[in-house]
Design an enzyme around this catalytic site. Structure first.
Site, PDB file in Angstrom:
ATOM      1  N   HIS A 170       3.207  -4.851  -3.157  1.00 47.81           N
ATOM      2  CA  HIS A 170       4.012  -5.685  -2.173  1.00 47.81           C
ATOM      3  C   HIS A 170       5.751  -4.987  -2.489  1.00 47.81           C
ATOM      4  O   HIS A 170       6.682  -4.726  -1.813  1.00 47.81           O
ATOM      5  CB  HIS A 170       4.180  -7.121  -2.502  1.00 47.81           C
ATOM      6  CG  HIS A 170       3.053  -7.554  -1.672  1.00 47.81           C
ATOM      7  ND1 HIS A 170       2.194  -8.511  -2.682  1.00 47.81           N
ATOM      8  CD2 HIS A 170       2.596  -7.591  -0.699  1.00 47.81           C
ATOM      9  CE1 HIS A 170       1.364  -8.824  -1.876  1.00 47.81           C
ATOM     10  NE2 HIS A 170       1.483  -8.546  -0.615  1.00 47.81           N
ATOM     11  N   GLU A 210      -0.105   0.912   3.794  1.00 49.45           N
ATOM     12  CA  GLU A 210      -1.139   1.958   4.279  1.00 49.45           C
ATOM     13  C   GLU A 210      -2.635   1.251   3.566  1.00 49.45           C
ATOM     14  O   GLU A 210      -3.655   1.483   4.078  1.00 49.45           O
ATOM     15  CB  GLU A 210      -1.065   3.127   3.895  1.00 49.45           C
ATOM     16  CG  GLU A 210      -0.142   4.038   4.919  1.00 49.45           C
ATOM     17  CD  GLU A 210      -0.069   5.583   4.394  1.00 49.45           C
ATOM     18  OE1 GLU A 210      -0.380   5.904   3.272  1.00 49.45           O
ATOM     19  OE2 GLU A 210       0.749   6.153   5.150  1.00 49.45           O
ATOM     20  N   LYS A 211      -2.380   0.199   2.736  1.00 50.47           N
ATOM     21  CA  LYS A 211      -3.653  -0.311   2.324  1.00 50.47           C
ATOM     22  C   LYS A 211      -4.366  -1.141   3.623  1.00 50.47           C
ATOM     23  O   LYS A 211      -5.599  -1.274   3.437  1.00 50.47           O
ATOM     24  CB  LYS A 211      -2.965  -1.594   1.299  1.00 50.47           C
ATOM     25  CG  LYS A 211      -3.919  -2.774   1.022  1.00 50.47           C
ATOM     26  CD  LYS A 211      -5.095  -2.362  -0.099  1.00 50.47           C
ATOM     27  CE  LYS A 211      -6.171  -3.460  -0.363  1.00 50.47           C
ATOM     28  NZ  LYS A 211      -6.069  -4.608   0.445  1.00 50.47           N
ATOM     29  N   ASP A 212      -3.493  -1.863   4.526  1.00 47.77           N
ATOM     30  CA  ASP A 212      -4.088  -2.318   5.608  1.00 47.77           C
ATOM     31  C   ASP A 212      -3.589  -1.235   6.879  1.00 47.77           C
ATOM     32  O   ASP A 212      -2.823  -1.551   7.724  1.00 47.77           O
ATOM     33  CB  ASP A 212      -3.744  -3.697   5.977  1.00 47.77           C
ATOM     34  CG  ASP A 212      -3.631  -4.571   4.824  1.00 47.77           C
ATOM     35  OD1 ASP A 212      -4.779  -5.136   4.627  1.00 47.77           O
ATOM     36  OD2 ASP A 212      -2.565  -4.674   4.012  1.00 47.77           O
ATOM     37  N   LEU A 260       2.820 -12.069  -4.610  1.00 46.29           N
ATOM     38  CA  LEU A 260       3.276 -10.880  -4.705  1.00 46.29           C
ATOM     39  C   LEU A 260       2.776 -10.108  -5.893  1.00 46.29           C
ATOM     40  O   LEU A 260       2.633 -10.566  -6.943  1.00 46.29           O
ATOM     41  CB  LEU A 260       4.932 -10.660  -4.945  1.00 46.29           C
ATOM     42  CG  LEU A 260       5.288 -11.517  -3.489  1.00 46.29           C
ATOM     43  CD1 LEU A 260       6.892 -11.364  -3.516  1.00 46.29           C
ATOM     44  CD2 LEU A 260       4.953 -10.907  -2.088  1.00 46.29           C
ATOM     45  N   HIS A 261       2.635  -8.658  -5.639  1.00 44.66           N
ATOM     46  CA  HIS A 261       1.920  -7.797  -6.825  1.00 44.66           C
ATOM     47  C   HIS A 261       2.827  -6.533  -6.799  1.00 44.66           C
ATOM     48  O   HIS A 261       3.720  -6.646  -5.780  1.00 44.66           O
ATOM     49  CB  HIS A 261       0.468  -7.488  -6.659  1.00 44.66           C
ATOM     50  CG  HIS A 261       0.058  -7.121  -5.239  1.00 44.66           C
ATOM     51  ND1 HIS A 261       0.320  -5.988  -4.766  1.00 44.66           N
ATOM     52  CD2 HIS A 261      -0.891  -7.742  -4.429  1.00 44.66           C
ATOM     53  CE1 HIS A 261      -0.318  -6.002  -3.405  1.00 44.66           C
ATOM     54  NE2 HIS A 261      -0.765  -7.063  -3.097  1.00 44.66           N
TER      55      HIS A 261
HETATM   56  P1  AMP Z   1      -0.115  -9.162   2.552  1.00 40.83           P
HETATM   57  O1  AMP Z   1       0.886  -9.928   1.735  1.00 40.83           O
HETATM   58  O2  AMP Z   1      -1.526  -8.852   2.063  1.00 40.83           O
HETATM   59  O3  AMP Z   1      -0.040  -9.565   3.916  1.00 40.83           O
HETATM   60  O4  AMP Z   1       0.530  -7.640   2.401  1.00 40.83           O
HETATM   61  C1  AMP Z   1       1.803  -7.570   2.845  1.00 40.83           C
HETATM   62  C2  AMP Z   1       2.173  -6.090   2.949  1.00 40.83           C
HETATM   63  O5  AMP Z   1       2.111  -5.465   1.794  1.00 40.83           O
HETATM   64  C3  AMP Z   1       1.242  -5.290   4.033  1.00 40.83           C
HETATM   65  O6  AMP Z   1       2.049  -4.547   4.805  1.00 40.83           O
HETATM   66  C4  AMP Z   1       0.360  -4.441   3.059  1.00 40.83           C
HETATM   67  O7  AMP Z   1      -0.369  -3.463   3.662  1.00 40.83           O
HETATM   68  C5  AMP Z   1       1.041  -4.242   1.934  1.00 40.83           C
HETATM   69  N1  AMP Z   1       0.377  -4.143   0.639  1.00 40.83           N
HETATM   70  C6  AMP Z   1      -0.709  -4.954   0.273  1.00 40.83           C
HETATM   71  N2  AMP Z   1      -1.348  -4.662  -0.832  1.00 40.83           N
HETATM   72  C7  AMP Z   1      -0.797  -3.148  -0.917  1.00 40.83           C
HETATM   73  C8  AMP Z   1      -0.901  -2.049  -1.702  1.00 40.83           C
HETATM   74  N3  AMP Z   1      -1.782  -2.200  -2.649  1.00 40.83           N
HETATM   75  N4  AMP Z   1      -0.063  -0.759  -1.776  1.00 40.83           N
HETATM   76  C9  AMP Z   1       0.791  -0.871  -0.647  1.00 40.83           C
HETATM   77  N5  AMP Z   1       1.005  -1.921   0.150  1.00 40.83           N
HETATM   78  C10 AMP Z   1       0.191  -3.047  -0.030  1.00 40.83           C
END
Ligand code: AMP
Length: 282
Positions: free
Chosen positions: A37, A150-152, A33-34
């Site tokens: 998230h 919205e990153k993805d 997590l960052h």
């Molecule tokens: P992930 O763990 O990469 O599957 O991401 C989990 C959720 O966090 C997804 O809905 C991503 O689009 C969102 N997410 C990841 N990075 C960002 C970011 N930099 N800004 C906004 N949402 C993010």
């Protein structure tokens, strides 16, 4: 912190919330997590009585086995970060076998043109894997709201379509991209960059900024050529795709219709690490 491991535990958790008439926000993640998230989690906390964060590295959405092996796994520090937020958060961190049984397989969906562009082309099978796990989680957890970044952006559109196709009663809440000081979109994979390459990574966002400036004065082909040249000239980046597309259908722009929203989308390798980013243009 309440860390749930099994579907049965989720069933009991959900029943309890229903008895209390508590609204539930779900934030699906793959962990590591960052702050990106955590923004989703904070928003979910503001808008719901209870929040469930899922931490599950979903094997069926990885079209590249090396990528799955390298994916960072940091459960203990993830839990610490969530504990630091002042909010009633529970975590669901199941084993792969709990979600998929003995063999992890994706279901097949038809997302039409939405999956025939960008990530759908370069990561075959990826969205079937994403949709499979999101559908399973939504049907199991039955949240009132589910939060996606919205990153993805293409994933967000795919999930919207899946939820509509399957008639799942949930509100999808899109959340803006959270960036580092140099503009790099936060991502769990950024930790895989060497220090040297990390210092180069802001270039991608700067380029999207240039694209935004050019949008409206130059046509999409000219802008794409500009992006290709800029990345070819950079010693560390390798462009995978660039597209200016309708923000709803994700189809490449032809003649600009000022009543529609457009976004620029990019995927590029920086060294061994694949970065994706996007920016609204109007
Ligand atoms: P992930 O763990 O990469 O599957 O991401 C989990 C959720 O966090 C997804 O809905 C991503 O689009 C969102 N997410 C990841 N990075 C960002 C970011 N930099 N800004 C906004 N949402 C993010």
């Amino acid at each position: 912190m309440n860390v749930l491991r099994t579907k049965d535990e989720i069933g009991r958790y959900r029943k309890q919330l229903r008895q209390e008439d508590s609204s539930l926000g779900l934030v699906p993640t793959m962990g590591a997590l960052h702050k990106g998230h955590l923004e989703l989690v904070r928003r979910a906390c503001r808008e719901n009585d209870s929040v469930l964060v899922t931490i599950f590295v979903n094997p069926t959405q990885f079209n590249n086995s090396q990528d799955l092996l390298k994916y960072p796994k940091t459960l203990e520090s993830d839990l610490d970060k969530l504990r630091d937020l002042d909010c009633a958060i529970s975590v669901f961190a199941p084993e792969v076998s709990e979600m998929y049984g003995a063999s992890p397989n994706a279901s097949t969906y038809d997302f039409g043109n939405l999956e025939r562009v960008m990530e759908g082309v370069y990561r075959p099978g990826h969205f079937n894997g994403v949709a499979t796990i999101v559908e399973v989680l939504l049907r199991l957890i039955l949240p009132d709201r589910v939060y996606f970044g919205e990153k993805d952006y293409q994933q967000l559109q795919i999930v919207r379509q899946m939820v509509q196709q399957k008639g799942i009663p949930v509100t999808i809440v899109p959340c803006p991209i959270v960036r580092e000081a140099d503009g790099l979109a936060m991502s769990s994979r950024n930790t895989l960059l060497t220090n040297r390459l990390r210092n180069e990574a802001g270039f991608l966002y700067k380029l999207l900024g240039e694209v935004k400036k050019k949008f409206g004065t130059k046509n999409a082909n000219e802008i794409a050529e500009f992006v290709r040249e800029a990345l070819t000239a950079h010693p560390d980046f390798k462009l995978e795709y660039f597209s200016i597309a309708d923000a709803e259908t994700l189809q490449p722009v032809g003649i600009v219709d000022t009543t529609k929203k457009y976004r620029a989308f990019i995927a590029a390798y920086l060294g061994e690490v694949r970065l994706i980013d996007n920016l609204p243009l109007n």
